[in-house]
Scaffold this active site. Structure first.
Site, PDB file in Angstrom:
ATOM      1  N   HIS A   9      -6.733   2.758  42.712  1.00 43.35           N
ATOM      2  CA  HIS A   9      -7.077   4.040  42.445  1.00 43.35           C
ATOM      3  C   HIS A   9      -6.548   4.387  40.920  1.00 43.35           C
ATOM      4  CE1 HIS A   9      -6.923   8.424  43.532  1.00 43.35           C
ATOM      5  NE2 HIS A   9      -5.889   8.403  42.663  1.00 43.35           N
ATOM      6  N   GLU A  10      -5.227   4.187  40.734  1.00 44.09           N
ATOM      7  CA  GLU A  10      -4.509   4.248  39.342  1.00 44.09           C
ATOM      8  C   GLU A  10      -5.397   3.260  38.369  1.00 44.09           C
ATOM      9  OE1 GLU A  10      -2.607   6.584  39.257  1.00 44.09           O
ATOM     10  OE2 GLU A  10      -2.290   6.818  41.315  1.00 44.09           O
ATOM     11  N   HIS A  54      -8.148   5.591  37.392  1.00 41.16           N
ATOM     12  CA  HIS A  54      -7.702   6.524  36.365  1.00 41.16           C
ATOM     13  C   HIS A  54      -7.483   5.958  34.716  1.00 41.16           C
ATOM     14  CE1 HIS A  54      -7.066  10.187  38.707  1.00 41.16           C
ATOM     15  NE2 HIS A  54      -6.052   9.559  39.642  1.00 41.16           N
ATOM     16  N   GLU A  86     -10.354  12.266  39.150  1.00 45.36           N
ATOM     17  CA  GLU A  86     -10.387  11.714  40.670  1.00 45.36           C
ATOM     18  C   GLU A  86     -11.805  11.196  40.975  1.00 45.36           C
ATOM     19  OE1 GLU A  86      -7.743  11.822  43.133  1.00 45.36           O
ATOM     20  OE2 GLU A  86      -6.451  12.077  41.280  1.00 45.36           O
TER      21      GLU A  86
END
Lengths: 500, 500
Positions: free
Chosen positions: B265-266, B269, B295
């Site tokens: 997830h990170e 980003h 997101e």
């Protein structure tokens, strides 16, 4: 301008400067610890901008006026205020005396010289570095003449790095080092050599980190204010104030003692810095005052305490607990002897306690001769070999392990080395004074560092930079003059106990 | 002022601001990663001073004049310059419209509210937090009226956090979420539940870190520009520019999937941020443009890619290699099902892909009702329970696991949640568009992320913040209107493949 406003402005300027220093220190720390490998130029972008801001802040018109105003009203200043003004005037004078263009050219020169030095060291090619070092010597001589034309240029630079240090002192100091420690080292080389193989092997890095944290705890570092990280070369840094201190180490799996003594050495620096009185935070009076006093503390914990028999006996059970297999058949006495092995070598940073000051002696003599034009830069490799042979009895095999080993000169740090040795000698005399008040060996044996640290805090640490190095020396020695006797005696005793 | 000078001044201001942002970002990162525990107030000292400097820089007279001058000469500006001016004018307008005293009072309020929220959450005591949240709502309504009296206050705040977002869009969006995803979740709860015990056990943290670095490598993060650290809560941050990115994770020994999906997830980003065109560095156009686009990327890599069958099959051999004992009898299919288990729960941050948007739906509806005065702050716990029962079918056991679970509201982030859900939906439509150009599943199966990342870079990342979120959406969707169909369809298919 009234005196009250001027004082407030002075404090506010330092307060602000400390925030920039915090940021700059952290940028550098991050670069050496956790930053991804190719982020240096991105970091340089921020560093350049923030450095310019701090430069404008500390040398700007308002600051200059306030400092000069306060200097004209010295009788209305407290002792600490006077000291602030003196410290700030010293650096202002430096910045104001050197034409900006030459200052920036020198900044660029040292960057290029650093690059050339790295290449020269990698290729054992002194000639590649020599032209840069020549220019550096030319420039530092010129800068000394700009700032303090009345001073001898080497004296100027000694005093820049160690307030109050002179060639007169160094001549006396290193003269004694030569006459008293050179024979000491020779006496050891005639004895049966100590076996230090117990320190070699394979020591897991995670276990070494556990050991490092244990050692930090033993010597009394406050984990709530002192962090540990790993870097290529160990160092200590304060971030913003003495309230946030970081030490670093490097774990070599094949050698347990490298990180062990890096941690205790850097731990000594950190104890000194964090021991500043809290009222000094965010001013130029915060943190250790000079290289020699700093080294007196780092080398006190590393050597005088850290290589003492009671210390080894104290930490031995924990060492065995952390490294049960690695130290299976090893005794505390074997470790004590191994960490105190005296052996003339080529590399200063790996030198033992006894030979260490001879490495510094060589550098001092060469710097002095260069300033006095008795030799030229191109003579350095040859002179280096000669002095290493004469003082340490070793044949330097190449310039990489000779004159090119240290980064300092390439960075313009000329006149910086002497304090490394002077600090060590201070430490031995501090020990003698401390022993008049407390039973140091008994404290170490019990692992009770509170009294030892309290003594250092009361006599040295709490003053931060609010006293000159000489004043601190005077306080710690209770007015006694400094003498190399204690250091020589200390080294003699150490040799006797290790080399029966 | 001439146009050339004004443009240069604008760039220089942003350049300088980015250095301050770098320092502030690093101070915060250091505080959450490596700083000793009791150094927060020392860090706050630097943060306060540097924040004041950046405030003066970005809102100072010179900056205001330059921005207004450039705004009056819009026809002479490039597209990027226009965008810079618009972004800077927006934040200037905010700062200029709110009386400084009220702004500072609100800053203090959120600090106190954060403290109260922590205590309230720890003690399951909503009443302790309620008065602070009431004041926060009062203030945000007032601030909206100061800055944009012509706007509905909730619209104002939606637009503050996600440029262009309106209640009109949210009503349509969340209306569909409610009508289409709530039944989807209900359909799953009637099926035989998946067994996810293979993800539970004891997973050594060092092995988990190795796994994390492997995952970063798989999805194509450049280790020379993206670092990994551990923190209490995972996050991503750019330092100075997109050239130095840090992601963090948290290792729970009992659960291998937490860090696994935090990293992906990170990592999403970080891919987005670091994909900015290099020419945007050190300006307000650098890095991701908004929460929802951010997101859309983080959840694209985490869920759409990271929880897909080809991805699990791709990483399965490495997982077995790193955790041979822990995953001894486990198959790739079991892991695939386990990481896709759908289960209505209380905590948003632990929610699965299908139920996630319902957690956000609850928050959106409550924020809306508070802005419309249909409920009051004191009604929140009761309303929260009602909506969780209605949408997720669960009985919230206490306020700690209910209305007090998120930090956002205590920090004044009201209107912030919707973009979490909107971004997820964007991602599904991006996938559909991407599949028109490349065979995504085949790329993932081969571990060849170059094409996937290139598509995202060309359609989304490279623009940084130089386009509005709407413009980027338009580019990525090739002009197609946004529709929730793709997301619902994606979730349906996922459910079918996991719950046969």
């Amino acid at each position: 301008m009234d005196i009250k406003t001027a004082k407030e402005t002075l404090l506010k300027m330092q307060d602000k400067a400390s925030a920039y220093e915090h940021a700059l220190g952290l940028l550098s720390f991050d670069g050496q610890t956790t930053a991804p490998s190719k982020t240096a130029s991105n970091r340089a972008h921020a560093i350049e901008i923030l450095s310019e801001e701090i430069y404008k802040l500390t040398t700007g018109e308002e600051t200059v006026q306030v400092i000069e105003f306060l200097n004209e009203h010295r009788e209305e200043l407290s002792e600490n205020e006077l000291r602030m003004v003196d410290i700030l005037r010293k650096s202002l004078k430096y910045m104001q005396s050197i034409p900006m263009e030459e200052y920036l050219a020198y900044e660029r020169l040292t960057v290029e010289a650093g690059e050339a030095w790295r290449e020269a060291k990698a290729n054992n090619d002194f000639n590649h570095f020599a032209p840069f070092l020549e220019k550096i010597y030319e420039t530092v001589k010129k800068f000394a003449a700009y700032v303090s034309p009345e001073m001898d240029p080497y004296d100027f630079w000694l005093n820049e790095f160690e307030e109050g240090l002179t060639q007169e002192f160094c001549e006396e100091f290193f003269g004694q080092v030569k006459s008293r420690i050179v024979p000491l080292v020779k006496s050891v080389t005639e004895k049966k050599q100590v076996d230090d193989s117990c320190l070699k092997g394979t020591f897991d890095e995670i276990k070494q980190e556990k050991f490092a944290r244990y050692l930090m705890d033993v010597i009394g570092l406050d984990p709530e204010h002192v962090g540990l990280a790993t870097t290529e070369h160990p160092f200590t840094t304060s971030l913003g104030s003495h309230l946030d201190e970081r030490i670093t180490t490097h774990y070599y799996p094949e050698n347990v003692s490298y990180s062990m003594y890096s941690v205790v050495h850097e731990g000594g620096h950190a104890l000194y810095d964090t021991g500043s009185d809290d009222s000094l935070a965010y001013s130029v009076l915060d943190g250790g005052v000079s290289m020699s006093i700093h080294e007196s503390q780092s080398r006190f914990y590393e050597n005088i305490i850290g290589r003492s028999k009671p210390f080894i006996e104290l930490i031995f059970p924990k060492m065995k607990e952390i490294f049960p297999e690695e130290l299976k058949d090893v005794t505390a006495d074997e470790i004590y002897k191994a960490v105190n092995k005296v052996e003339p070598s080529f590399i200063r940073t790996e030198a033992d306690e006894v030979t260490y000051s001879l490495h510094v002696l060589v550098r001092y003599e060469l710097e002095k001769k260069l300033f006095r034009n008795e030799i030229e830069v191109r003579d350095l490799p040859e002179e280096w070999r000669k002095l290493y042979k004469e003082y340490l009895g070793v044949d330097v095999p190449d310039d990489t392990r000779g004159v090119l080993q240290d980064v300092h000169w390439s960075d313009g740090l000329i006149g910086y080395f002497p304090s490394y040795a002077i600090g060590s000698a201070y430490g031995a005399q501090f020990l003698k004074k401390m022993k008049e008040d407390i039973d140091v060996d008994a404290c170490v044996a019990k692992g009770d560092f509170a009294l030892i640290n309290k003594w250092n805090r009361e006599h040295i640490w709490k003053y931060g930079s609010s006293k000159t190095p000489k004043e601190i020396l005077n306080i710690a020695l209770g007015g006694e003059p400094f003498s190399l006797d204690y250091y020589v005696e200390y080294l003699q005793k150490k040799i006797e106990s290790v080399y029966e």
